[in-house]
Enzyme design. Structure first.
Site, PDB file in Angstrom:
ATOM      1  N   ALA B  35       0.840  -1.203   0.000  1.00 20.64           N
ATOM      2  CA  ALA B  35       0.000   0.000   0.000  1.00 20.64           C
ATOM      3  C   ALA B  35       0.874   1.251   0.000  1.00 20.64           C
ATOM      4  O   ALA B  35       1.880   1.308   0.711  1.00 20.64           O
ATOM      5  CB  ALA B  35      -0.903   0.000   1.230  1.00 20.64           C
ATOM      6  N   ASP B  36       0.505   2.252  -0.790  1.00 18.16           N
ATOM      7  CA  ASP B  36       1.179   3.548  -0.663  1.00 18.16           C
ATOM      8  C   ASP B  36       0.374   4.414   0.308  1.00 18.16           C
ATOM      9  O   ASP B  36      -0.653   3.980   0.835  1.00 18.16           O
ATOM     10  CB  ASP B  36       1.382   4.210  -2.036  1.00 18.16           C
ATOM     11  CG  ASP B  36       0.078   4.594  -2.715  1.00 18.16           C
ATOM     12  OD1 ASP B  36      -0.966   4.659  -2.033  1.00 18.16           O
ATOM     13  OD2 ASP B  36       0.110   4.816  -3.935  1.00 18.16           O
TER      14      ASP B  36
END
Lengths: 247, 77
Positions: B35-36
């Protein structure tokens, strides 16, 4: 252009460029929330005109520099329309003065409305647009934010700030299919320019290659384009609507 | 506990496109699930909707693993 059935929030939409943008979007099939700060009667006129075009609209009062009021305005708009496709950050004021005479409150007021206001409203709509995986944010900057202008240190700083904010917001939200662009109008015929003395107007015209002042319609047409699906591959840009004044 | 984990897992699988088997309590959103920072903001938004609660920015910053999220939700129920 494909704008039919979309919904927009336009800040500062009771007069001038904001009013014209609201009407142009409506004429292309958009339902519009017409934000105003003070002029309720003018905002109601815009709402009536939009309804005559067969689109839905309502007026909503909000000072865009007030975070709580902004959150409330955006919530009301989304509750009403069920979604929000287009945000036009147009609300703005001027408090012109030479830098050495400019009062701190003149600086603060202009930065609060013209720059912080863009931040607050953008922040408030982001959640909805991210969920939709779709959105268009159009910030009304000014050509003086690119060129500078004596007597407008506060306004120019705010508008240059808006251009930088546009680029950063564009980068942050690009992966969610939200585009963010700025329009930089030059001399546009409004109530304000109408009152200028003739010699000042003549001086201004000399700086414009197309040799005429712009109309609010010129800005509104560009806003409608950036709001449309046709502009899907354009983000982070500042489009000058200035008759070629700044190239 | 199990029910919360199940609902959280479903959101993570949908949102991040990871395999259900990767979603363990120890899994870090950033390091293990790819995930960013924007993904994490969105996950928090979806958890708020799913569990009908508000997660403050301060609290959201402390959520880095699936277990953190599940514990947070359980602590607020």
């Amino acid at each position: 252009m494909s704008l039919a059935g979309k919904t927009a929030l336009v800040t500062g939409a009771s007069r001038g460029i904001g009013r014209e943008i609201a009407l142009e979007l409506a004429s292309q099939g958009v339902n519009v929330a017409v934000n105003f700060a003070g002029s309720e009667a003018k905002a109601s006129e815009v709402v009536d005109e939009i309804k005559q075009l067969g689109k839905d609209a309502f007026a909503i009062q909000c000072n865009v520099s007030d975070a709580n009021a902004v959150a409330e305005m955006v919530k009301t708009t989304i509750d009403y329309f069920g979604r929000l496709d287009i945000l036009v950050n147009n609300a703005g004021i001027t408090k012109d003065n030479l830098l050495m005479r400019m009062k701190e409150e003149e600086w603060d007021q202009v930065i609060n409305i013209n720059l912080k206001g863009v931040f607050l409203v953008t922040k408030a709509v982001t959640r909805q647009m991210m969920k939709q995986r779709n959105g268009r944010i159009i910030n009304i900057a000014s050509i003086v934010g690119v060129s500078g202008n004596p007597g407008q240190a506060n306004y120019v700083a705010a508008k240059a700030g808006v251009i930088g904010l546009t680029k950063t917001t564009a980068r942050e939200l690009a992966s969610r299919n939200i585009t963010v662009n700025a329009l930089a109008p030059g001399f546009i015929t409004t109530d304000m320019t109408d009152t200028l003395p003739d010699h000042v107007r003549a001086e201004m015209l000399k700086q414009i290659p197309l040799a005429r002042f712009g109309e609010a319609k010129d800005v509104a047409k560009a806003a409608a384009f950036l709001a449309s699906d046709d502009a899907a591959y354009i983000t982070g840009q500042t489009l000058h609507i200035d008759g070629g004044m700044v190239m | 506990m199990a029910e919360v984990l199940e609902r959280v897992t479903k959101i993570i699988v949908d949102r991040l496109g990871v395999d259900e088997s990767q979603v363990t309590l120890e899994a870090s959103f950033k390091d293990d699930l790819g995930a960013d920072s924007l993904d994490i903001v969105e996950l928090v938004m979806e958890l708020e909707d799913e569990f009908d609660m508000e997660i403050s920015d301060e609290d959201a910053e402390k959520i880095s693993t699936v277990g953190d999220a599940v514990n947070y939700i359980n602590s607020k129920k």
